[in-house]
Scaffold this motif. Structure first.
Motif, short mmCIF file in Angstrom:
data_model
loop_
_atom_site.label_atom_id
_atom_site.label_comp_id
_atom_site.label_asym_id
_atom_site.label_seq_id
_atom_site.Cartn_x
_atom_site.Cartn_y
_atom_site.Cartn_z
N ALA A 88 0.72 -1.07 0.26
CA ALA A 88 0.08 0.29 0.07
C ALA A 88 1.35 1.16 0.17
N TYR A 89 2.11 1.26 0.25
CA TYR A 89 3.05 2.37 0.75
C TYR A 89 3.16 2.54 -0.19
N GLU A 90 4.10 1.53 -1.33
CA GLU A 90 4.74 2.05 -2.51
C GLU A 90 3.23 2.27 -3.22
N GLU A 91 2.41 1.38 -3.05
CA GLU A 91 1.10 2.14 -4.53
C GLU A 91 0.66 3.38 -4.75
N ALA A 92 0.44 3.65 -2.95
CA ALA A 92 0.65 5.69 -2.88
C ALA A 92 2.01 6.48 -3.04
N LEU A 93 2.98 5.87 -3.27
CA LEU A 93 4.15 6.52 -3.56
C LEU A 93 4.05 6.89 -5.40
#
Length: 333
Positions: free
Chosen positions: A195-200
């Motif tokens: 989720a962190y990577e997707e949001a970035l």
């Protein structure tokens, strides 16, 4: 040594009535219960618990497998388990593992050896196949999402909560966002990182390895994270932290280092433990008490159905608690 027949004779009741009293059966009249208890005291009777367990097939004990006993997240979960266990006249056997797979298996062996009626796994390191291999011996409830058809679970959607937290920070203008996690290879950590990577990526950013920290559980580990980012030539303007203890350590150390939170650094935690309210930490409330209570209730339903119960999956909500540690990106980050 006295036996239940002698108790029954002295109390003037049947052997079955004595048995019901000894097993806390509700359908015994007050006068008969009092007579039995008086006879037990008079004869100084002590039940042979091993014999009772063999006769009933129940130990009235539940094993609770957890990595640490000194962490508020697990303390809340244990409190929920304890409350439900007390209500059902169950004792708890604590199995602290420190994420050692050998210790996890040793705890599971208690179920195989009929020393406990079931196992609640608050967090684990071993593979799912290890836990599934012990499922035939009794109910195992895991406080983590899994797709197993043999293990029940109580869990939160950490992917969704991480995405929500990231979007909150991005909407405030943050792009240099760091992340602090526990174990890097656990299921929950992988979901959070995804989720962190997707949001970035959605914000046009890429993951910077120097902004990602692991094995962050306690106050001092959070403080060490803050000291590490202070050495970076380009510091993150916000940190997302998977546990409130580490997040609070970050906030406290930031203030010691002369940083203002959130003017210089925004912080979001996870757990909503009591100190997060004191420090006005913005965080996500995952009701660990309810998780523990739900886990025990799930075990108890399955145990009473003697293996004929369906596997249960319970998703518990996470709610963002907005406090004072999140603000706009600094004008000159």
């Amino acid at each position: 040594m006295a036996n239940i027949r002698e108790i029954a004779k002295l109390a003037g009741v049947s052997v079955s009535t004595v048995s019901r009293v000894l097993n806390n059966h509700p359908y015994v009249t007050a006068d008969k219960r009092e007579a039995v208890m008086k006879a037990i005291n008079q004869l100084q009777y002590t039940p042979n618990r091993n014999a009772v367990n063999l006769a009933t097939g129940a130990t009235r004990m539940i094993g609770v497998l957890l990595p640490f006993t000194n962490h508020p997240y697990y303390s809340g979960m244990l409190e929920g388990i304890s409350a439900r266990a007390l209500k059902q006249h169950y004792d708890i056997v604590l199995c602290q593992t420190n994420y050692d797979v050998k210790e996890e298996e040793r705890a599971l062996q208690m179920l195989r050896d009929k020393l406990v009626d079931g196992i609640i796994v608050c967090s684990k390191q071993g593979e799912w196949k290890l836990f599934e291999s012990y499922a035939p011996y009794g109910p195992i409830v895991v406080c983590e999402y899994n797709e197993s058809k043999r293990l029940s679970s109580v869990y939160a959607n950490f992917y969704a909560s991480t995405l929500e937290a990231m979007n909150i920070l991005i909407e405030q203008g943050h792009r240099r966002i760091g992340y602090c996690l526990g174990r890097p290879n656990s299921y929950n950590s992988k979901k959070r990182l995804a989720a962190y990577e997707e949001a970035l990526e959605s914000a046009g950013e890429t993951v910077r390895s120097e902004y990602c920290f692991f094995h962050c559980y306690q106050f001092d580990q959070g403080a060490e994270v803050l000291r590490s980012i202070m050495k970076l030539p380009e510091r993150p303007t916000a940190l997302l932290v998977a546990g409130d203890q580490a997040a609070c350590g970050i906030v406290i150390e930031a203030r010691k280092q002369g940083l203002e939170v959130p003017a210089d650094l925004s912080v979001i935690g996870f757990d909503n433990i009591p100190i997060s309210k004191v420090l006005e930490l913005s965080t996500f409330d995952y009701a660990s008490y309810e998780a523990g209570a739900t886990a025990f209730d799930t075990f108890y339903r399955q145990y009473r159905l003697h293996g004929n119960a369906d596997v249960e999956k319970h998703e518990l909500p996470c709610q963002f608690i907005a406090r004072s540690t999140v603000g706009p990106v600094p004008a000159n980050p």
